[in-house]
Design an enzyme around this catalytic site. Structure first.
Site, mmCIF file in Angstrom:
data_model
loop_
_atom_site.group_PDB
_atom_site.id
_atom_site.type_symbol
_atom_site.label_atom_id
_atom_site.label_comp_id
_atom_site.label_asym_id
_atom_site.label_seq_id
_atom_site.Cartn_x
_atom_site.Cartn_y
_atom_site.Cartn_z
ATOM 1 N N HIS A 170 -11.752 43.681 7.513
ATOM 2 C CA HIS A 170 -11.091 44.644 8.380
ATOM 3 C C HIS A 170 -9.602 44.745 8.063
ATOM 4 O O HIS A 170 -8.937 43.737 7.813
ATOM 5 C CB HIS A 170 -11.304 44.284 9.849
ATOM 6 N N ASP B 183 -6.880 45.091 9.625
ATOM 7 C CA ASP B 183 -5.862 44.337 10.345
ATOM 8 C C ASP B 183 -5.865 42.851 10.001
ATOM 9 O O ASP B 183 -5.084 42.082 10.569
ATOM 10 C CB ASP B 183 -6.005 44.539 11.862
ATOM 11 N N HIS B 184 -6.710 42.465 9.043
ATOM 12 C CA HIS B 184 -6.703 41.084 8.541
ATOM 13 C C HIS B 184 -6.368 41.009 7.056
ATOM 14 O O HIS B 184 -6.165 39.910 6.536
ATOM 15 C CB HIS B 184 -8.055 40.415 8.809
ATOM 16 N N HIS C 6 -12.352 38.242 6.558
ATOM 17 C CA HIS C 6 -13.234 39.401 6.529
ATOM 18 C C HIS C 6 -12.426 40.631 6.169
ATOM 19 O O HIS C 6 -11.196 40.586 6.089
ATOM 20 C CB HIS C 6 -13.995 39.576 7.846
ATOM 21 N N ASP D 24 -12.349 36.685 13.800
ATOM 22 C CA ASP D 24 -12.989 37.507 14.833
ATOM 23 C C ASP D 24 -14.444 37.111 15.080
ATOM 24 O O ASP D 24 -15.259 37.943 15.490
ATOM 25 C CB ASP D 24 -12.911 38.982 14.443
ATOM 26 N N HIS E 19 -19.551 39.684 13.705
ATOM 27 C CA HIS E 19 -18.530 40.728 13.826
ATOM 28 C C HIS E 19 -18.616 41.658 12.624
ATOM 29 O O HIS E 19 -18.633 42.883 12.763
ATOM 30 C CB HIS E 19 -17.157 40.058 13.914
ATOM 31 N N HIS F 284 -6.950 37.037 17.468
ATOM 32 C CA HIS F 284 -6.330 38.033 18.342
ATOM 33 C C HIS F 284 -5.936 37.433 19.685
ATOM 34 O O HIS F 284 -6.523 36.446 20.144
ATOM 35 C CB HIS F 284 -7.291 39.193 18.603
#
Length: 254
Positions: free
Chosen positions: A57, A59-60, A55, A132, A113, A170
């Site tokens: 975001h 942080d990915h 996805h 996530d 998410h 996470h």
């Protein structure tokens, strides 16, 4: 048999190397930070061939450009999310599959998410990369999707074999365990898991991955359809989605 390496990144993220010893090919699922991924590759003498994004975001995906520059790896991601992802070499859609070495990789819808989130399932090794969506003892916060979408996602994953290994994105498990015990304080499997998590984190050991059978037995978000959970919440006559929505709302304010 595929080799999977869990890589800690940023504050609490996980990326995963997927290596096929027979062919020597290596993929990484998500790319939070290129440095630990490149270090892990160098340590093992592996070369990165593919990046699979779940996805959009940051942080990915933040490490994608650095990995492509360093290795020339191809990038796979959801077609519907291409406008928010780094440049894709291969666009995929839920229901499709692709081949990694000699292994089929199924692309599963994982909305909730975010909208456009996907998961990757490798039947030959019973591995599921959920990022996530389904998480160890939890699920991702609903930033874009609806409770109905996330419940559909979790229900889809719940149909996979018990011995499926779930690789989520996470290290949230200790907090998730504390919350889960407010929903099912008498769940003995959950009590045992919470104790094991506490010991693991005291020793700075990861709690990811986890078995799907363990998630079914302890994760309140996967258990919203069960009579005992509905009774514990005083929602005996509520629909599964209504119960999931209530659990998610309680976690958001936990």
């Amino acid at each position: 048999m595929l080799e999977i390496v869990t890589i800690a990144a940023l504050t609490d993220n996980y990326d995963f190397l997927v290596h096929d010893p027979a062919s020597g090919r290596t993929a990484v699922v998500d790319a939070a930070d290129p440095a630990p991924i490149l270090d892990a590759l160098t340590e093992r003498g592996w070369t990165l061939d593919e990046i699979w994004l779940t996805h959009h975001h940051w942080d990915h995906v933040e490490g994608t450009a650095g990995l492509v520059e360093a290795t020339g790896a191809t990038v796979t991601g959801a077609k519907t999310d291409q406008h928010r992802l780094p440049p894709l070499t291969r666009m995929v859609e839920p229901g499709q599959s692709f081949t990694f070495a000699d292994h089929e990789v199924e692309v599963l819808a994982a909305d909730g998410h975010t909208v456009g989130h996907v998961a990757y399932y490798i039947p030959s090794s019973k591995t599921l990369f959920t990022a996530d969506s389904l998480m160890a003892l939890g699920c991702g916060r609903l930033f874009e999707g609806t409770p109905e979408q996330m419940w559909e996602t979790l229900s889809r994953f719940a149909t996979l074999p018990d011995d499926t290994v779930v690789y989520s994105g996470h290290e949230y498990t200790a907090s998730n365990a504390r919350f889960a015990r407010t929903i099912e304080p008498e769940n003995t499997a959950l009590q045992a898991r919470a104790q094991a998590i506490e010991i693991a984190r005291q020793n700075d050991e990861p709690t990811v991955p986890s078995l799907l059978s363990l998630e079914r037995a302890t994760n309140p978000f996967l258990r919203a359809n069960l009579p005992e959970v509905k009774e514990a919440l005083g929602m005996t006559d509520a629909s599964d989605v209504e119960v999931f929505t209530e659990i998610r709302a309680r976690k958001d304010s936990f």
